[in-house]
Design an enzyme around this catalytic site. Structure first.
Site, PDB file in Angstrom:
ATOM      1  N   VAL A  63       0.813  -1.224   0.000  1.00 16.28           N
ATOM      2  CA  VAL A  63       0.000   0.000   0.000  1.00 16.28           C
ATOM      3  C   VAL A  63       0.847   1.274   0.000  1.00 16.28           C
ATOM      4  O   VAL A  63       0.332   2.358  -0.270  1.00 16.28           O
ATOM      5  CB  VAL A  63      -0.980   0.029   1.202  1.00 16.28           C
ATOM      6  N   ASN A  88      -7.297  -1.609   5.112  1.00 18.08           N
ATOM      7  CA  ASN A  88      -7.070  -2.304   6.386  1.00 18.08           C
ATOM      8  C   ASN A  88      -5.601  -2.478   6.736  1.00 18.08           C
ATOM      9  O   ASN A  88      -5.251  -2.540   7.924  1.00 18.08           O
ATOM     10  CB  ASN A  88      -7.757  -3.677   6.318  1.00 18.08           C
ATOM     11  N   SER A 141      -8.312   2.914  14.696  1.00 20.12           N
ATOM     12  CA  SER A 141      -8.089   2.186  15.948  1.00 20.12           C
ATOM     13  C   SER A 141      -8.613   3.016  17.113  1.00 20.12           C
ATOM     14  O   SER A 141      -8.664   4.253  17.038  1.00 20.12           O
ATOM     15  CB  SER A 141      -6.590   1.951  16.153  1.00 20.12           C
ATOM     16  N   TYR A 154       1.922   4.933  16.402  1.00 22.04           N
ATOM     17  CA  TYR A 154       0.711   4.213  15.984  1.00 22.04           C
ATOM     18  C   TYR A 154      -0.520   5.086  16.225  1.00 22.04           C
ATOM     19  O   TYR A 154      -1.379   5.232  15.344  1.00 22.04           O
ATOM     20  CB  TYR A 154       0.622   2.904  16.764  1.00 22.04           C
ATOM     21  N   SER A 157      -0.741   7.935  13.817  1.00 23.84           N
ATOM     22  CA  SER A 157      -1.139   7.499  12.469  1.00 23.84           C
ATOM     23  C   SER A 157      -2.634   7.201  12.415  1.00 23.84           C
ATOM     24  O   SER A 157      -3.312   7.534  11.441  1.00 23.84           O
ATOM     25  CB  SER A 157      -0.332   6.257  12.044  1.00 23.84           C
ATOM     26  N   LYS A 158      -3.171   6.597  13.460  1.00 20.24           N
ATOM     27  CA  LYS A 158      -4.589   6.228  13.431  1.00 20.24           C
ATOM     28  C   LYS A 158      -5.488   7.450  13.652  1.00 20.24           C
ATOM     29  O   LYS A 158      -6.588   7.528  13.109  1.00 20.24           O
ATOM     30  CB  LYS A 158      -4.873   5.135  14.462  1.00 20.24           C
TER      31      LYS A 158
HETATM   32  P1  NAI Z   1      -2.173  -8.315  10.971  1.00 18.52           P
HETATM   33  O1  NAI Z   1      -0.710  -8.126  11.132  1.00 18.52           O
HETATM   34  O2  NAI Z   1      -2.760  -9.667  11.200  1.00 18.52           O
HETATM   35  O3  NAI Z   1      -2.633  -7.840   9.529  1.00 18.52           O
HETATM   36  C1  NAI Z   1      -2.059  -6.765   8.864  1.00 18.52           C
HETATM   37  C2  NAI Z   1      -1.832  -7.185   7.413  1.00 18.52           C
HETATM   38  O4  NAI Z   1      -1.320  -6.048   6.718  1.00 18.52           O
HETATM   39  C3  NAI Z   1      -0.804  -8.316   7.270  1.00 18.52           C
HETATM   40  O5  NAI Z   1      -1.341  -9.343   6.460  1.00 18.52           O
HETATM   41  C4  NAI Z   1       0.382  -7.647   6.616  1.00 18.52           C
HETATM   42  O6  NAI Z   1       1.111  -8.481   5.742  1.00 18.52           O
HETATM   43  C5  NAI Z   1      -0.289  -6.513   5.862  1.00 18.52           C
HETATM   44  N1  NAI Z   1       0.620  -5.423   5.555  1.00 18.52           N
HETATM   45  C6  NAI Z   1       1.573  -4.869   6.341  1.00 18.52           C
HETATM   46  N2  NAI Z   1       2.226  -3.907   5.681  1.00 18.52           N
HETATM   47  C7  NAI Z   1       1.658  -3.835   4.447  1.00 18.52           C
HETATM   48  C8  NAI Z   1       1.885  -3.041   3.304  1.00 18.52           C
HETATM   49  N3  NAI Z   1       2.863  -2.119   3.277  1.00 18.52           N
HETATM   50  N4  NAI Z   1       1.110  -3.216   2.218  1.00 18.52           N
HETATM   51  C9  NAI Z   1       0.147  -4.172   2.221  1.00 18.52           C
HETATM   52  N5  NAI Z   1      -0.112  -4.972   3.256  1.00 18.52           N
HETATM   53  C10 NAI Z   1       0.642  -4.805   4.356  1.00 18.52           C
HETATM   54  O7  NAI Z   1      -2.834  -7.231  11.924  1.00 18.52           O
HETATM   55  P2  NAI Z   1      -4.366  -6.878  12.252  1.00 18.52           P
HETATM   56  O8  NAI Z   1      -4.441  -6.780  13.712  1.00 18.52           O
HETATM   57  O9  NAI Z   1      -5.304  -7.727  11.525  1.00 18.52           O
HETATM   58  O10 NAI Z   1      -4.412  -5.391  11.670  1.00 18.52           O
HETATM   59  C11 NAI Z   1      -5.290  -4.990  10.636  1.00 18.52           C
HETATM   60  C12 NAI Z   1      -5.670  -3.537  10.874  1.00 18.52           C
HETATM   61  O11 NAI Z   1      -6.419  -3.446  12.076  1.00 18.52           O
HETATM   62  C13 NAI Z   1      -4.476  -2.612  11.028  1.00 18.52           C
HETATM   63  O12 NAI Z   1      -4.727  -1.394  10.356  1.00 18.52           O
HETATM   64  C14 NAI Z   1      -4.414  -2.380  12.532  1.00 18.52           C
HETATM   65  O13 NAI Z   1      -3.804  -1.170  12.855  1.00 18.52           O
HETATM   66  C15 NAI Z   1      -5.894  -2.413  12.874  1.00 18.52           C
HETATM   67  N6  NAI Z   1      -6.194  -2.669  14.272  1.00 18.52           N
HETATM   68  C16 NAI Z   1      -5.904  -3.861  14.868  1.00 18.52           C
HETATM   69  C17 NAI Z   1      -6.227  -4.080  16.196  1.00 18.52           C
HETATM   70  C18 NAI Z   1      -5.927  -5.383  16.884  1.00 18.52           C
HETATM   71  O14 NAI Z   1      -6.061  -5.443  18.114  1.00 18.52           O
HETATM   72  N7  NAI Z   1      -5.549  -6.445  16.185  1.00 18.52           N
HETATM   73  C19 NAI Z   1      -6.871  -3.043  16.998  1.00 18.52           C
HETATM   74  C20 NAI Z   1      -7.137  -1.825  16.281  1.00 18.52           C
HETATM   75  C21 NAI Z   1      -6.814  -1.671  14.972  1.00 18.52           C
END
Ligand code: NAI
Length: 253
Positions: A63, A88, A141, A154, A157-158
């Site tokens: 992204v 996401n 977030s 973080y 950014s959010k």
């Molecule tokens: P995750 O690490 O399981 O998923 C994130 C995905 O983004 C991964 O598959 C990764 O390969 C991909 N990614 C990372 N850098 C990238 C890039 N430059 N281009 C394309 N893809 C890329 O983490 P999760 O927890 O599922 O996070 C998803 C979203 O949810 C994020 O934006 C995170 O900030 C947000 N979030 C997560 C929370 C949690 O407790 N898990 C709470 C609040 C927000």
């Protein structure tokens, strides 16, 4: 919730919330374009969706790369039109006070979490505006709306994503395009698990966190996916510029 015949693109859909969202949207009838930097994980998401009878394809996409984002969106739009974009993809960082977080780590977080969402909106808005319909859901977030000690880069950014979503909503609304965000609290899986695992005693850290939630527990991936699917669907047709807290009541406790 029906998304029959809609085409949706989900970034960071190789794991966690993105994968759960891709599955949820496919279950609602959408054709899902799964994107991620993680090719293996992305293809696994597609396999899971197909094994459940859904329709999905994978495109590798970092992204941070605006040109690449434009190309993927243009290809999707030519093939079937792009109805929904879920920005996401996101990264966290090791918990550290502001003054101790290395600049390179900060910049990496800004690049993925802020530039990534910018690039997605910049790629999708022209095609959605031209078709006079579309929905964007940005994954922000809880950390973007409350003080989050040791998560400075973080949370900055959010917070940017929350306000940018409002701006996009105002710019795009007259073209029939909606833009909303979700603000999840800690969910088990993905960055949530990574955060707790960074403590010497992850279970104690989880227990401390649970105390802050009105529901007395952390969230689940599917609970965030459901909120995203709602905002992406016509059921949310008069909702735009909103940042929906999906935080088990943490922010009101
Ligand atoms: P995750 O690490 O399981 O998923 C994130 C995905 O983004 C991964 O598959 C990764 O390969 C991909 N990614 C990372 N850098 C990238 C890039 N430059 N281009 C394309 N893809 C890329 O983490 P999760 O927890 O599922 O996070 C998803 C979203 O949810 C994020 O934006 C995170 O900030 C947000 N979030 C997560 C929370 C949690 O407790 N898990 C709470 C609040 C927000």
């Amino acid at each position: 919730m029906q998304l029959d015949g809609r085409t949706v693109l989900v970034t960071g859909a190789a794991s966690g919330i993105g994968r759960a969202t891709a599955s949820r949207l496919a279950e609602a009838g959408a054709r899902v374009v799964v994107t991620d930097v993680d090719t293996g994980g992305g293809e696994e998401t597609v396999d899971r969706i197909e094994s459940e009878g859904g329709n999905a394809t994978f495109s590798e996409l970092d992204v941070r790369d605006r040109e690449a984002f434009n190309s993927v969106v243009e290809a999707v739009d030519e093939e079937s039109g792009l109805d929904v974009l879920v920005n996401n993809a996101g990264v966290g960082h090791a918990p550290k006070p502001v003054e101790d977080l290395p600049e390179a780590e900060r910049n990496f977080v800004f690049d993925v979490n802020i530039s990534g969402v910018w690039n997605g909106c910049a790629a999708a808005l022209p095609v959605m505006k031209a078709r006079e319909s579309g929905a964007i859901v940005n994954v922000a977030s809880l950390a973007g709306v409350i003080g989050s000690p040791n998560l400075g880069a973080y949370s900055l950014s959010k917070g940017a994503v929350v306000n940018f979503t409002r701006t996009v909503a105002v710019e795009a609304g007259r073209y029939g395009v909606r833009a909303n965000a979700v603000c999840p609290g800690f969910v088990e899986g993905g960055l949530g698990t990574q955060y707790f695992d960074s403590f010497d005693d992850p279970e104690a850290a989880r227990e401390r966190a649970r105390q802050g939630y009105a529901l007395g527990r952390l969230g689940e991936l599917d609970e965030v996916a459901d909120a995203i699917a709602f905002l992406a669907s016509d059921e949310a047709s008069f909702i735009t510029g909103e940042s929906l807290m999906v935080d088990g009541g943490f922010s009101v406790t």
